[in-house]
Design a protein around this motif. Structure first.
Motif: not given
Length: 344
Positions: A74, A127-128, A130-133, A136
């Motif tokens: 991000d 996993a990281r 998928r967590q990033s804006q 997404q």
């Protein structure tokens, strides 16, 4: 931003290069989380490019290697890139080569590294992501995959297939890195028999994944600048034979002739920055002559100005990527290159 970076750079260059790298990214993360990084950098340049079925917001991307594990997505996305490529990731975590393993050569605007695919393993990276804006929100994110150092070279295809299977659902495109000089024997995969076997395995695996998901993800191959004309023609022909979607030219060079008389110029590893500009452009021109418009080329190597980025495009590239130039020029280089390409 360039004036601020010019003030910071002498201090950063007093630190060990790998320490400075990690510190810079950590502080970028903080600035992004606290909401003022976007106030420090210029507005991204809009210049959409359609390549491999993807719409890239502009043609300037981040090269693999700077964010190996997807820890800083991000923050890096705020700097104006049209796309990011993260990795190289391997199926299993590995520490890479012993430190020190990164060396600056300021006189040559160059870096030598022998990192050795140090990373937390592909599952941690996924996993990281998928967590990033950025991911997404639909940002263009390439995943660069490699083999573990402990995997015998004759079994390399299994690591690459596993890597592709692991990142397939999250990647905008997938880059197969067979050109790092810092994993023993890896560049042997650029030879005809091994490359044919690797590409056949990847093509078969992608067909299975495409059938399962209904989506055919683009596959790119990243090659070295240390190839002769025959090697380049062979690779180009195999890319077409096995339905690869693009080629990234080039990785670092093992030729250190240009820096032999500079401090750290004899360190073992891959040389990047200004000295690889011309070798990279030579490979791009040779690929373009062989491939024509059948397969896009992403140009990387030695881009330290907007003029360097234009030279990559004029040599035959459709997109460009930055890494070492950011160390010497700072984040303002991103928009400088994007402006230069928009006006070209």
């Amino acid at each position: 931003m360039i004036d601020r970076y010019s003030l910071l750079r002498p201090w950063l260059f007093c630190l060990d290069p790998e320490q400075a790298h990690n510190l810079t990214l950590t502080n970028l993360d903080r600035a992004q989380r606290w909401g003022f990084l976007d106030k420090l950098v210029s507005k991204p340049i809009a210049d959409p490019q359609h390549v491999c079925g993807i719409e890239f917001p502009n043609p300037v991307g981040l090269a693999a290697g700077l964010d190996k594990d997807g820890k800083h997505i991000d923050a890096l996305a705020t700097l104006g890139f049209g796309f990011l490529e993260i990795g190289t990731v391997t199926p299993r975590p590995q520490p890479g080569n012993p430190k020190p393993r990164m060396f600056r050569l300021p006189e040559a605007q160059a870096i030598i590294n022998r990192m050795g695919f140090n990373n937390d393993g592909v599952q941690a990276c996924v996993a990281r992501v998928r967590q990033s804006q950025f991911w997404q929100n639909g940002g263009i994110l390439g995943l660069n995959i490699g083999k573990n150092a402990s995997t015998p070279i004759e079994d390399a295809a299994s690591d690459y297939v596993l890597g592709m299977e692991s990142v397939y659902d999250i990647a905008s495109y997938i880059t197969v890195n067979i050109s790092s000089p810092n994993t023993t024997n890896l560049r042997a995969l650029q030879g005809e028999d091994m490359l044919r076997d690797l590409l056949r395995n990847l093509d078969d695996a992608r067909k299975r994944l495409s059938d399962r998901t209904g989506i055919r993800k683009p596959l790119f191959l990243k090659i070295a600048p240390d190839l002769d004309q025959g090697d380049i023609h062979l690779i180009a022909d195999l890319l077409m034979e096995f339905g690869m979607d693009a080629v990234i030219a080039t990785n670092t060079t093992i030729s250190l002739d240009a820096v032999q008389d500079i401090e750290h110029g004899k360190e073992v590893g891959g040389l990047s920055g200004a000295p690889v500009r011309t070798p990279s452009n030579i490979v791009i021109k040779a690929l373009k002559a062989r491939l024509g418009d059948q397969l896009p080329i992403i140009g990387v190597g030695g881009i330290l100005s907007g003029a360097d980025a234009r030279e990559k495009i004029r040599s035959g590239a459709s997109l460009v990527q930055l890494y070492s130039g950011l160390i010497y020029r700072g984040p303002d280089l991103v928009n400088e290159c994007a402006r230069a390409l928009r006006s070209a």
